[in-house]
Design a protein around this motif. Structure first.
Motif, PDB file in Angstrom:
ATOM      1  N   ALA A 202     -11.894   6.742   7.898  1.00 31.45           N
ATOM      2  CA  ALA A 202     -10.834   6.002   7.215  1.00 31.45           C
ATOM      3  C   ALA A 202     -11.177   4.518   7.134  1.00 31.45           C
ATOM      4  CB  ALA A 202      -9.506   6.206   7.940  1.00 31.45           C
ATOM      5  N   TYR A 203     -11.713   3.964   8.228  1.00 33.74           N
ATOM      6  CA  TYR A 203     -12.082   2.545   8.215  1.00 33.74           C
ATOM      7  C   TYR A 203     -13.206   2.273   7.221  1.00 33.74           C
ATOM      8  CZ  TYR A 203     -13.422  -2.093   9.815  1.00 33.74           C
ATOM      9  OH  TYR A 203     -13.715  -3.433   9.869  1.00 33.74           O
ATOM     10  N   MET A 204     -14.175   3.173   7.139  1.00 36.30           N
ATOM     11  CA  MET A 204     -15.267   3.024   6.172  1.00 36.30           C
ATOM     12  C   MET A 204     -14.727   3.041   4.749  1.00 36.30           C
ATOM     13  SD  MET A 204     -18.109   5.477   8.035  1.00 36.30           S
ATOM     14  CE  MET A 204     -19.213   5.434   6.625  1.00 36.30           C
ATOM     15  N   LEU A 290      -5.093   4.232  15.387  1.00 42.14           N
ATOM     16  CA  LEU A 290      -5.919   3.686  14.314  1.00 42.14           C
ATOM     17  C   LEU A 290      -5.825   4.555  13.055  1.00 42.14           C
ATOM     18  CD1 LEU A 290      -9.124   2.603  16.265  1.00 42.14           C
ATOM     19  CD2 LEU A 290      -7.274   1.143  15.403  1.00 42.14           C
ATOM     20  N   SER A 291      -5.791   5.870  13.234  1.00 43.64           N
ATOM     21  CA  SER A 291      -5.665   6.772  12.084  1.00 43.64           C
ATOM     22  C   SER A 291      -4.378   6.495  11.323  1.00 43.64           C
ATOM     23  CB  SER A 291      -5.694   8.232  12.547  1.00 43.64           C
ATOM     24  OG  SER A 291      -6.928   8.553  13.158  1.00 43.64           O
ATOM     25  N   SER A 292      -3.289   6.275  12.053  1.00 41.96           N
ATOM     26  CA  SER A 292      -1.987   6.013  11.432  1.00 41.96           C
ATOM     27  C   SER A 292      -1.995   4.693  10.661  1.00 41.96           C
ATOM     28  CB  SER A 292      -0.890   5.967  12.494  1.00 41.96           C
ATOM     29  OG  SER A 292      -0.896   7.120  13.287  1.00 41.96           O
ATOM     30  N   ILE A 293      -2.509   3.643  11.282  1.00 49.30           N
ATOM     31  CA  ILE A 293      -2.537   2.329  10.646  1.00 49.30           C
ATOM     32  C   ILE A 293      -3.468   2.331   9.433  1.00 49.30           C
ATOM     33  CG2 ILE A 293      -3.131  -0.103  10.955  1.00 49.30           C
ATOM     34  CD1 ILE A 293      -0.545   0.848  12.374  1.00 49.30           C
ATOM     35  N   PHE A 294      -4.603   2.982   9.550  1.00 43.76           N
ATOM     36  CA  PHE A 294      -5.518   3.064   8.416  1.00 43.76           C
ATOM     37  C   PHE A 294      -4.908   3.878   7.278  1.00 43.76           C
ATOM     38  CE2 PHE A 294      -9.357   2.606  11.508  1.00 43.76           C
ATOM     39  CZ  PHE A 294      -9.045   1.261  11.658  1.00 43.76           C
ATOM     40  N   LEU A 298      -4.453   2.870   3.320  1.00 46.29           N
ATOM     41  CA  LEU A 298      -5.037   3.654   2.230  1.00 46.29           C
ATOM     42  C   LEU A 298      -3.999   4.297   1.311  1.00 46.29           C
ATOM     43  CD1 LEU A 298      -7.883   5.439   4.235  1.00 46.29           C
ATOM     44  CD2 LEU A 298      -8.201   3.774   2.393  1.00 46.29           C
ATOM     45  N   TYR A 299      -2.842   4.645   1.875  1.00 45.18           N
ATOM     46  CA  TYR A 299      -1.840   5.389   1.104  1.00 45.18           C
ATOM     47  C   TYR A 299      -0.486   4.687   1.196  1.00 45.18           C
ATOM     48  CZ  TYR A 299      -5.505   8.828   1.848  1.00 45.18           C
ATOM     49  OH  TYR A 299      -6.723   9.451   1.926  1.00 45.18           O
ATOM     50  N   LYS A 300      -0.002   4.196   0.087  1.00 42.12           N
ATOM     51  CA  LYS A 300       1.294   3.526   0.065  1.00 42.12           C
ATOM     52  C   LYS A 300       2.401   4.498   0.454  1.00 42.12           C
ATOM     53  CE  LYS A 300       0.122   0.105  -3.492  1.00 42.12           C
ATOM     54  NZ  LYS A 300       0.471  -0.422  -4.841  1.00 42.12           N
ATOM     55  N   HIS A 313      -3.281  15.242   4.866  1.00 43.03           N
ATOM     56  CA  HIS A 313      -3.524  14.733   3.508  1.00 43.03           C
ATOM     57  C   HIS A 313      -4.752  13.819   3.509  1.00 43.03           C
ATOM     58  CE1 HIS A 313      -2.570  13.223  -0.539  1.00 43.03           C
ATOM     59  NE2 HIS A 313      -2.872  12.019  -0.052  1.00 43.03           N
ATOM     60  N   MET A 314      -4.842  12.947   4.500  1.00 44.57           N
ATOM     61  CA  MET A 314      -5.954  12.015   4.603  1.00 44.57           C
ATOM     62  C   MET A 314      -7.267  12.756   4.877  1.00 44.57           C
ATOM     63  SD  MET A 314      -6.205   8.533   6.915  1.00 44.57           S
ATOM     64  CE  MET A 314      -5.715   9.356   8.420  1.00 44.57           C
TER      65      MET A 314
END
Length: 477
Positions: A202-204, A290-294, A298-300, A313-314
């Motif tokens: 996700a960060y990448m 981190l997954s949640s914040i990223f 990425l997704y509004k 979904h991610m």
């Protein structure tokens, strides 16, 4: 959904079933079925305890909550982490030693033998409370399975729930505690891999798209870019207290977790398990946050109808199919490990604590194992029905059960372990009041101010102390 994902999920499910089948060939005593006969290594019990502690709530409920709330969601994970640390550092040894001293197979049985004069009523009350709340808890896990499968494949929620629930019921029935712990161990590795891979990928993606995490959080509004949610004064205190209140449920009151401590064989295995558990928890919680914040970057908000489905979904959106299949298996692993452990707790409460110990039905060890398997099947079916009929979200169901069981029995255990003046009447009053207050508080307007997860703990503590002082146990001559 890509064919490779279906194949990986099928292989994973068949592997879990194979573990259960393996233990059907073993000559299990009732002690093996309920507590593993104290034969399991500490590292396996640690992975099992951690996989059981992190359920659909972590992968779906907590991730969805933090995705919507932003940085302030860290306090939920902080409260849970402190609880895990406290339980392994200060409670695990006591549970292990007490199990060896009293030769008990469940949390209810332990509480009952500590107060022999009131053992019958304690077993009845504790078992009824556990069955009621844990059936709700089990239904939440089944709901999580259906949601996950549907979100990625469009597969019918009803049939997805029934099929995977049937597999859980099958391997739980076959090997009891033994198969549950070993399936948990496999599942814990999948969960660990999930929360290492997802935040990195996700960060990448955020870097590739040139997005700003801070700007995205600020654009969400409602204090999403603030560690305290933009709150101050009483509102800030209430938010912190409510989110950190998950801590109280880890203090020995979750039967499916305390049973892992009771199953430890010696101090060497306990220390090994403790170290494994704390490292695992730190990695998974940081990865989850981190997954949640990223995901928020990425997704509004509003990208998907149900925020609790943002993680799958991610995963499906960012990862190649063969990796997505592994992560999806990790999500199912979290749900299945908790569901199987909760099913075993329900089974133990009915067959061991009520039928065998309270009603004093004479039955052989092998007969008790057979009875437990029947009870597990019936309990699992009831959980499936509630799951399919309930419109409640995972967060609400888990929070409700956490208050009713975790807080109530945490108070009982803490009083027994650390206060010599606790009495049988005090324990009975604590269980009754905890059961009622969790229900009443959760349904009242007070829930919007302070969660029942926090309120129930302090209500139970006050009641336990007062009734123990008013009605002390008679000293044994």
């Amino acid at each position: 959904m890509h064919t490779i994902i279906y194949v990986e999920i099928a292989v994973y499910l068949l592997a879990m079933l194979a573990i259960g089948i393996y233990f059907t060939k073993k000559d299990l005593s009732h002690n093996d079925f309920f507590l593993g006969g104290n034969k399991l290594p500490g590292w396996a019990l640690a992975f099992s305890e951690r996989a059981t502690g992190e359920s659909a709530y972590m992968f779906l409920g907590a991730i969805g909550f933090i995705y919507v709330s932003g940085l302030s969601g860290v306090w939920i994970l902080s409260g849970m982490f402190l609880g895990v640390v406290f339980s392994w550092l200060f409670l695990s040894k006591r549970f292990m030693d007490e199990q060896k001293r009293y030769q008990v197979n469940s949390l209810t049985d332990y509480i009952a033998v500590k107060f022999p004069k009131y053992s019958g009523i304690i077993r009845w009350l504790a078992s009824m409370a556990i069955v009621l709340f844990f059936v709700c808890y089990l239904a939440a896990q089944f709901s999580g399975m259906g949601k996950t499968i549907y979100s990625l494949s469009g597969f019918n929620i009803t049939w997805g729930t029934i099929i995977i629930a049937a597999i859980i019921i099958a391997y739980s029935c076959m090997g009891g505690f033994m198969s549950v712990v070993w399936t948990d161990t496999v599942q814990s590795f999948l969960m660990l891999a999930s929360f290492i891979i997802v935040p990195i990928v996700a960060y990448m993606e955020i870097q590739d798209q040139g997005l700003s995490i801070s700007s995205s959080l600020a654009a969400m509004g409602n204090g999403a870019d603030s560690w305290v949610g933009g709150l101050n004064g009483f509102a800030l205190g209430a938010m912190l207290f409510t989110n950190l209140s998950w801590f109280f449920g880890w203090l020995g009151g979750q039967p499916q977790l305390s049973s892992r401590f009771m199953a430890l064989s010696d101090e060497k295995e306990r220390i090994s398990g403790r170290n494994m558990a704390l490292v695992w928890t730190l990695i998974v919680y940081v990865g989850a946050f981190l997954s949640s914040i990223f995901a928020s970057t990425l997704y509004k908000q509003g990208t998907i109808d149900d925020p609790e489905l943002i993680l799958p979904h991610m995963v499906f959106d960012l990862l190649p199919p063969w990796v997505a299949g592994i992560i999806l298996a990790g999500i199912l692993a979290a749900i299945m490990s908790t569901a199987s452990s909760q099913l075993l707790v329900i089974t133990t409460s009915i067959s061991e604590d009520i039928i065998h110990k309270t009603l004093k039905v004479k039955i052989s060890s092998s007969g008790l194992v057979r009875l437990s398997r029947v009870v597990a099947v019936i309990s699992g079916i009831v959980g499936i029905i509630i799951s399919l009929k309930s419109g409640s979200v995972i967060y609400s169901l888990v929070s409700f059960a956490w208050a009713g069981i975790g807080n109530t029995f945490s108070v009982v255990i803490l009083l027994i372990f650390f206060w010599k003046r606790v009495s049988g009447i005090g324990v009975i009053a604590t269980i009754v009041v905890g059961f009622l207050s969790a229900i009443i508080w959760s349904l009242s307007p007070l829930e919007a101010i302070v969660s029942a997860k926090a309120a129930t703990f302090f209500i139970c503590l006050i009641v336990g102390v007062i009734f123990s002082l008013l009605f002390p146990d008679e000293k044994q001559g």
